[in-house]
Design a protein around this motif. Structure first.
Motif, PDB file in Angstrom:
ATOM      1  N   SER A  89     -69.590  51.954  -7.171  1.00  0.00           N
ATOM      2  CA  SER A  89     -70.431  50.836  -7.587  1.00  0.00           C
ATOM      3  C   SER A  89     -70.998  51.108  -8.982  1.00  0.00           C
ATOM      4  O   SER A  89     -71.560  52.169  -9.232  1.00  0.00           O
ATOM      5  N   ASN A  90     -70.832  50.156  -9.911  1.00  0.00           N
ATOM      6  CA  ASN A  90     -71.350  50.305 -11.276  1.00  0.00           C
ATOM      7  C   ASN A  90     -72.860  50.043 -11.291  1.00  0.00           C
ATOM      8  O   ASN A  90     -73.297  48.909 -11.112  1.00  0.00           O
ATOM      9  N   GLU A  91     -73.620  51.092 -11.486  1.00  0.00           N
ATOM     10  CA  GLU A  91     -75.084  50.985 -11.444  1.00  0.00           C
ATOM     11  C   GLU A  91     -75.712  51.675 -12.643  1.00  0.00           C
ATOM     12  O   GLU A  91     -75.080  52.486 -13.305  1.00  0.00           O
ATOM     13  N   ARG A  92     -76.969  51.341 -12.881  1.00  0.00           N
ATOM     14  CA  ARG A  92     -77.769  52.099 -13.838  1.00  0.00           C
ATOM     15  C   ARG A  92     -79.192  52.149 -13.325  1.00  0.00           C
ATOM     16  O   ARG A  92     -79.615  51.297 -12.542  1.00  0.00           O
ATOM     17  N   VAL A  93     -79.909  53.184 -13.751  1.00  0.00           N
ATOM     18  CA  VAL A  93     -81.322  53.269 -13.387  1.00  0.00           C
ATOM     19  C   VAL A  93     -82.063  52.278 -14.290  1.00  0.00           C
ATOM     20  O   VAL A  93     -82.152  52.474 -15.497  1.00  0.00           O
ATOM     21  N   TYR A  94     -82.557  51.200 -13.687  1.00  0.00           N
ATOM     22  CA  TYR A  94     -83.283  50.194 -14.468  1.00  0.00           C
ATOM     23  C   TYR A  94     -84.659  50.723 -14.863  1.00  0.00           C
ATOM     24  O   TYR A  94     -85.181  50.410 -15.927  1.00  0.00           O
ATOM     25  N   GLY A  95     -85.231  51.528 -13.980  1.00  0.00           N
ATOM     26  CA  GLY A  95     -86.551  52.074 -14.255  1.00  0.00           C
ATOM     27  C   GLY A  95     -86.994  53.012 -13.152  1.00  0.00           C
ATOM     28  O   GLY A  95     -86.282  53.243 -12.175  1.00  0.00           O
ATOM     29  N   ILE A  96     -88.181  53.565 -13.329  1.00  0.00           N
ATOM     30  CA  ILE A  96     -88.770  54.474 -12.348  1.00  0.00           C
ATOM     31  C   ILE A  96     -90.030  53.807 -11.803  1.00  0.00           C
ATOM     32  O   ILE A  96     -90.868  53.317 -12.567  1.00  0.00           O
ATOM     33  N   LEU A  97     -90.133  53.775 -10.484  1.00  0.00           N
ATOM     34  CA  LEU A  97     -91.301  53.197  -9.833  1.00  0.00           C
ATOM     35  C   LEU A  97     -92.267  54.320  -9.465  1.00  0.00           C
ATOM     36  O   LEU A  97     -91.888  55.273  -8.775  1.00  0.00           O
ATOM     37  N   LEU A  98     -93.499  54.224  -9.940  1.00  0.00           N
ATOM     38  CA  LEU A  98     -94.531  55.220  -9.642  1.00  0.00           C
ATOM     39  C   LEU A  98     -95.590  54.568  -8.753  1.00  0.00           C
ATOM     40  O   LEU A  98     -96.112  53.494  -9.091  1.00  0.00           O
ATOM     41  N   GLY A 103    -101.681  58.622   0.452  1.00  0.00           N
ATOM     42  CA  GLY A 103    -102.412  59.625  -0.322  1.00  0.00           C
ATOM     43  C   GLY A 103    -101.559  60.534  -1.184  1.00  0.00           C
ATOM     44  O   GLY A 103    -102.073  61.454  -1.824  1.00  0.00           O
ATOM     45  N   GLN A 104    -100.246  60.287  -1.218  1.00  0.00           N
ATOM     46  CA  GLN A 104     -99.351  61.109  -2.042  1.00  0.00           C
ATOM     47  C   GLN A 104     -98.749  60.257  -3.164  1.00  0.00           C
ATOM     48  O   GLN A 104     -98.514  59.058  -2.983  1.00  0.00           O
ATOM     49  N   ALA A 105     -98.495  60.905  -4.287  1.00  0.00           N
ATOM     50  CA  ALA A 105     -97.866  60.223  -5.423  1.00  0.00           C
ATOM     51  C   ALA A 105     -96.349  60.393  -5.332  1.00  0.00           C
ATOM     52  O   ALA A 105     -95.849  61.485  -5.046  1.00  0.00           O
ATOM     53  N   PHE A 106     -95.626  59.305  -5.566  1.00  0.00           N
ATOM     54  CA  PHE A 106     -94.164  59.333  -5.490  1.00  0.00           C
ATOM     55  C   PHE A 106     -93.538  58.624  -6.680  1.00  0.00           C
ATOM     56  O   PHE A 106     -94.174  57.784  -7.333  1.00  0.00           O
ATOM     57  N   GLU A 107     -92.288  58.969  -6.922  1.00  0.00           N
ATOM     58  CA  GLU A 107     -91.465  58.279  -7.929  1.00  0.00           C
ATOM     59  C   GLU A 107     -90.114  57.969  -7.293  1.00  0.00           C
ATOM     60  O   GLU A 107     -89.530  58.824  -6.638  1.00  0.00           O
ATOM     61  N   LEU A 108     -89.638  56.758  -7.488  1.00  0.00           N
ATOM     62  CA  LEU A 108     -88.311  56.369  -7.015  1.00  0.00           C
ATOM     63  C   LEU A 108     -87.569  55.671  -8.141  1.00  0.00           C
ATOM     64  O   LEU A 108     -88.162  54.881  -8.893  1.00  0.00           O
ATOM     65  N   ASN A 109     -86.293  55.953  -8.260  1.00  0.00           N
ATOM     66  CA  ASN A 109     -85.462  55.216  -9.210  1.00  0.00           C
ATOM     67  C   ASN A 109     -85.098  53.858  -8.609  1.00  0.00           C
ATOM     68  O   ASN A 109     -84.753  53.770  -7.423  1.00  0.00           O
ATOM     69  N   VAL A 110     -85.177  52.824  -9.433  1.00  0.00           N
ATOM     70  CA  VAL A 110     -84.743  51.494  -8.995  1.00  0.00           C
ATOM     71  C   VAL A 110     -83.522  51.131  -9.831  1.00  0.00           C
ATOM     72  O   VAL A 110     -83.480  51.392 -11.036  1.00  0.00           O
ATOM     73  N   TYR A 111     -82.501  50.580  -9.172  1.00  0.00           N
ATOM     74  CA  TYR A 111     -81.185  50.413  -9.800  1.00  0.00           C
ATOM     75  C   TYR A 111     -80.845  48.948 -10.055  1.00  0.00           C
ATOM     76  O   TYR A 111     -81.342  48.039  -9.389  1.00  0.00           O
ATOM     77  N   GLN A 112     -79.944  48.778 -11.029  1.00  0.00           N
ATOM     78  CA  GLN A 112     -79.404  47.461 -11.360  1.00  0.00           C
ATOM     79  C   GLN A 112     -77.885  47.562 -11.316  1.00  0.00           C
ATOM     80  O   GLN A 112     -77.310  48.509 -11.857  1.00  0.00           O
ATOM     81  N   GLY A 113     -77.245  46.612 -10.638  1.00  0.00           N
ATOM     82  CA  GLY A 113     -75.790  46.612 -10.505  1.00  0.00           C
ATOM     83  C   GLY A 113     -75.123  45.815 -11.607  1.00  0.00           C
ATOM     84  O   GLY A 113     -75.481  44.655 -11.840  1.00  0.00           O
ATOM     85  N   LYS A 114     -74.162  46.416 -12.288  1.00  0.00           N
ATOM     86  CA  LYS A 114     -73.489  45.774 -13.426  1.00  0.00           C
ATOM     87  C   LYS A 114     -72.728  44.519 -13.009  1.00  0.00           C
ATOM     88  O   LYS A 114     -72.741  43.508 -13.706  1.00  0.00           O
TER      89      LYS A 114
END
Length: 198
Positions: A89-98, A103-114
């Protein structure tokens, strides 16, 4: 005459059984169950669709609705995301969600499909796959997905109550993106769709 009446009663009962109301406690649950009951859209195998009443969901929990800051990554490169089949699947990391969760801090990559972004209705679509500590026990072992849309600003809402299983959790004929290990949440996300029991 008695025999004819019995047949009519049986047909009436069968007809009512086929038109059982769609179940669900939220609009998301109702919509998903409606899609799964519809033979023209459902990912379910014929044998599972025959007895399908509704998916299993965790009870709605407002603590799993969070505000996230979107840190865009405009220079990210397109890459081939592995799937459950040989398809890439052709994807890219569109951004990082913080965001914060329990009570915990997290980061997840959110993707966009070409390819998907070229389709009508999906130009602003974002794909959030994630893993958590319920996988394999309460939820599908391969992780779950959340549908998002590009926000007008740099904030968006993540509602984990709308987390759903990839289609390949119901039928191996589907080709589903494999959740990248980077998108692992080290806690139990007891929200959204549970594991499917066929």
């Amino acid at each position: 005459m008695k025999y004819l009446f019995s047949i009519l009663l049986l047909l009436s009962t069968l007809n009512c059984a086929q038109k059982l109301p769609v179940v669900g406690d939220t609009s998301f649950q109702l919509e998903l169950n409606s899609e799964f009951k519809d033979a023209s859209k459902s990912p379910l195998k014929a044998k599972d669709l025959k007895n399908f009443k509704g998916l299993d969901f965790f009870k709605f929990d407002s603590t799993f609705v969070v505000k996230a800051k979107l840190k865009q990554t405009p220079d990210s490169k397109w890459f081939k995301m592995q799937t459950t089949t040989s398809r890439l699947s052709n994807e890219r990391v569109y951004g990082i969600l913080l965001f914060e969760l329990q009570g915990q801090a997290f980061e997840l990559n959110v993707y966009q499909g070409k390819d998907l972004m070229k389709e009508e209705g999906f130009t602003d679509y974002l794909f959030l796959p994630f893993l958590d500590n319920t996988n394999g026990d309460f939820t599908y072992g391969g992780g779950r997905y959340i549908d998002l849309r590009i926000p007008s600003g740099n904030e968006l809402e993540i509602d984990f109550n709308t987390a759903f299983n990839p289609y390949c959790a119901y039928n191996e004929k589907y080709s589903c993106p494999i959740v990248p290990r980077d998108n692992y949440l080290d806690l139990e996300v007891r929200a959204g769709v549970k594991k499917f029991h066929d």
